[in-house]
Design an enzyme around this catalytic site. Sequence first.
Site, PDB file in Angstrom:
ATOM      1  N   CYS A  97      35.893  38.088  39.933  1.00 56.41           N
ATOM      2  CA  CYS A  97      36.212  37.691  41.309  1.00 56.41           C
ATOM      3  C   CYS A  97      36.440  38.885  42.231  1.00 56.41           C
ATOM      4  CB  CYS A  97      37.394  36.732  41.336  1.00 56.41           C
ATOM      5  SG  CYS A  97      38.961  37.421  40.765  1.00 56.41           S
TER       6      CYS A  97
ATOM      7  N   HIS B 117      43.285  35.438  41.247  1.00 58.88           N
ATOM      8  CA  HIS B 117      41.925  35.049  41.631  1.00 58.88           C
ATOM      9  C   HIS B 117      41.767  35.169  43.141  1.00 58.88           C
ATOM     10  CE1 HIS B 117      38.011  33.325  40.991  1.00 58.88           C
ATOM     11  NE2 HIS B 117      38.212  32.484  41.996  1.00 58.88           N
TER      12      HIS B 117
ATOM     13  N   HIS C 159      32.821  32.586  45.116  1.00 55.01           N
ATOM     14  CA  HIS C 159      33.641  33.352  44.174  1.00 55.01           C
ATOM     15  C   HIS C 159      32.939  33.436  42.828  1.00 55.01           C
ATOM     16  CE1 HIS C 159      35.725  29.803  41.985  1.00 55.01           C
ATOM     17  NE2 HIS C 159      34.672  29.342  42.635  1.00 55.01           N
TER      18      HIS C 159
END
Length: 167
Positions: free
Chosen positions: A80, A127, A139
């Site tokens: 990510c 994240h 993402h």
Amino acid sequence: MPRRLAMLLAAAVLGAAVLATTAQAGHADALPALESPVHFALPPREPPPPTLAERAVALARSQLGVPYVYGGASPDGFDCSGLVMWVYGRLGISLPHNAAALFGVGRPVSLIHLRPGDLVFFPGLGHVGIYIGGGRMIHAPQTGRNVEIEALGERSGAVVGARRVVA
């Protein structure tokens, strides 16, 4: 008044009178077509150059389908924060390769003011995604999946914060 100008003015007044009389008589369809010898054309407007955020979203979109790779930060594979780092790095902005560290860059943005290109963060700051508008982000989600578009609400845990990257 010069004679030429006086004649032009008289012709304009006479023409206006004829047009008014014709229109009053109910013959609007009989009005002569007038064409001006002078045509004004504005030059075509150039669209504004894309903003940093628009360019970031376009770059992120270009990586859809790239596999998730833990620690990855290239089109061979992304995690990510690697995706965010790569996207903004291509735009000349150096960012850290760590979601929690990314939470310290740019300026904070309230969730009601999210704009495409903003970074969105999830619980524990483990994240990060790039907001693209419409309640969605791009993402690199997790092992076994690819860079994708996902609704913010589909991710486990609500968005805990957002940052706007500035040049």
